[in-house]
Each structure stands twice: as structure tokens, then as C-alpha cells.
Scaffold this active site. Structure first.
Site, mmCIF file in Angstrom:
data_model
loop_
_atom_site.group_PDB
_atom_site.id
_atom_site.type_symbol
_atom_site.label_atom_id
_atom_site.label_comp_id
_atom_site.label_asym_id
_atom_site.label_seq_id
_atom_site.Cartn_x
_atom_site.Cartn_y
_atom_site.Cartn_z
ATOM 1 N N ASP A 27 0.851 -1.185 0.000
ATOM 2 C CA ASP A 27 0.000 0.000 0.000
ATOM 3 C C ASP A 27 0.889 1.239 0.000
ATOM 4 O O ASP A 27 1.904 1.271 0.702
ATOM 5 C CB ASP A 27 -0.906 -0.011 1.241
ATOM 6 N N ILE A 28 0.523 2.244 -0.789
ATOM 7 C CA ILE A 28 1.349 3.458 -0.856
ATOM 8 C C ILE A 28 1.156 4.357 0.359
ATOM 9 O O ILE A 28 1.928 5.288 0.567
ATOM 10 C CB ILE A 28 1.097 4.261 -2.155
ATOM 11 N N ASN A 61 -12.918 -3.484 2.670
ATOM 12 C CA ASN A 61 -13.846 -2.365 2.790
ATOM 13 C C ASN A 61 -14.807 -2.464 1.610
ATOM 14 O O ASN A 61 -14.368 -2.535 0.462
ATOM 15 C CB ASN A 61 -13.100 -1.026 2.744
ATOM 16 N N GLY A 113 -15.116 3.071 3.695
ATOM 17 C CA GLY A 113 -13.774 3.540 3.401
ATOM 18 C C GLY A 113 -13.200 3.041 2.088
ATOM 19 O O GLY A 113 -12.030 3.282 1.803
ATOM 20 N N GLN A 114 -14.005 2.344 1.279
ATOM 21 C CA GLN A 114 -13.500 1.883 -0.012
ATOM 22 C C GLN A 114 -13.355 3.083 -0.942
ATOM 23 O O GLN A 114 -14.301 3.833 -1.161
ATOM 24 C CB GLN A 114 -14.437 0.842 -0.628
ATOM 25 N N HIS A 148 -10.367 -5.388 -2.987
ATOM 26 C CA HIS A 148 -9.007 -5.593 -2.507
ATOM 27 C C HIS A 148 -9.029 -5.882 -1.013
ATOM 28 O O HIS A 148 -9.821 -5.314 -0.268
ATOM 29 C CB HIS A 148 -8.100 -4.397 -2.815
ATOM 30 N N HIS A 204 -6.946 -5.716 2.456
ATOM 31 C CA HIS A 204 -5.823 -5.083 3.140
ATOM 32 C C HIS A 204 -5.258 -6.118 4.106
ATOM 33 O O HIS A 204 -5.971 -6.589 4.997
ATOM 34 C CB HIS A 204 -6.289 -3.872 3.966
#
Length: 122
Positions: free
Chosen positions: A38-39, A95, A101-102, A108, A110
């Protein structure tokens, strides 16, 4: 879904990462899923695991392809073991929807770990 990009998925950030059009720090890949860092990490280990096929959210993926959902979770477990967080514990979060919070509407998971995680999550 056959995994090919069409008009609806051509603008999808994660589809572009899967197609290697946008760079990402890939940590593991299977025939059906891709795992990358994750960035904006929220834990020492924060890896996103996405199916290579485009599905908007976890509920739609589960309805369309339970086996692919299982592949995503299995790849997350493999990454957790490789990252050394499998024994201490980790969290897998999907999410689903904007209120949850998507922000990217390609399902995906987390994978979070490497520190004590609080409950409830927020």
C-alpha cells in the site's frame, strides 16, 4: 468476468496495476491474484491483495466467484507468512462501499500486521 479490460475497467487503478501499466511494489503474484504494498501504509506490513479479474467489491466477488475470493485470502496468508507476521497475528480487511472507506472500486484485501492492532478498528 474474464479478466480483460473493457470500457468500465479501463480507468481502474488496480486493473492498471494488474496489467503492469502503473508501477507498484509487488510482493507476490499467483495466476489469479496480485499482492503489492500500500502506498499509504497503516501498519508496518500493509499489503493489498487484488484479484486479477475486476470485481467492484467483496460481496460481488463472493457472489460471482467464491473460488477467486478464496484465492485472494490464500495469497494474503502466503504474504503474511513471508512477511513473518503469521504467528504473531494479522488482519485481513475488505472495505465494501464508500461509507466503509473503499476508495478504489476494485475489490481488494488489506493485509495488516507487524504491530498490535486495536479493536474496534474505527
Amino acid at each position: 468476468m474474464d479478466g480483460r479490460m473493457d470500457e468500465s475497467t479501463a480507468a481502474c487503478l488496480f486493473c492498471k496495476i494488474v496489467e503492469k501499466e502503473i508501477p507498484a511494489e509487488i510482493v507476490r503474484e499467483s495466476d489469479t491474484a496480485l499482492a503489492f504494498r500500500d502506498i499509504n501504509p497503516q501498519a508496518p506490513t500493509h499489503v493489498l491483495v487484488v484479484p486479477k479479474e475486476h470485481h467492484p467489491n467483496a460481496a460481488e466477488l463472493a457472489a460471482a466467484s467464491p473460488a477467486l475470493l478464496a484465492d485472494v485470502v490464500a495469497l494474503a496468508a502466503e504474504v503474511a507468512a513471508e512477511e513473518g507476521i503469521d504467528e504473531a497475528g494479522y488482519r485481513i480487511v475488505f472495505n465494501t462501499g464508500a461509507q466503509a472507506g473503499q476508495t478504489v472500486f476494485h475489490v481488494h484485501a488489506h493485509l495488516l500486521g507487524g504491530r498490535a492492532l486495536q479493536w474496534p478498528p474505527g
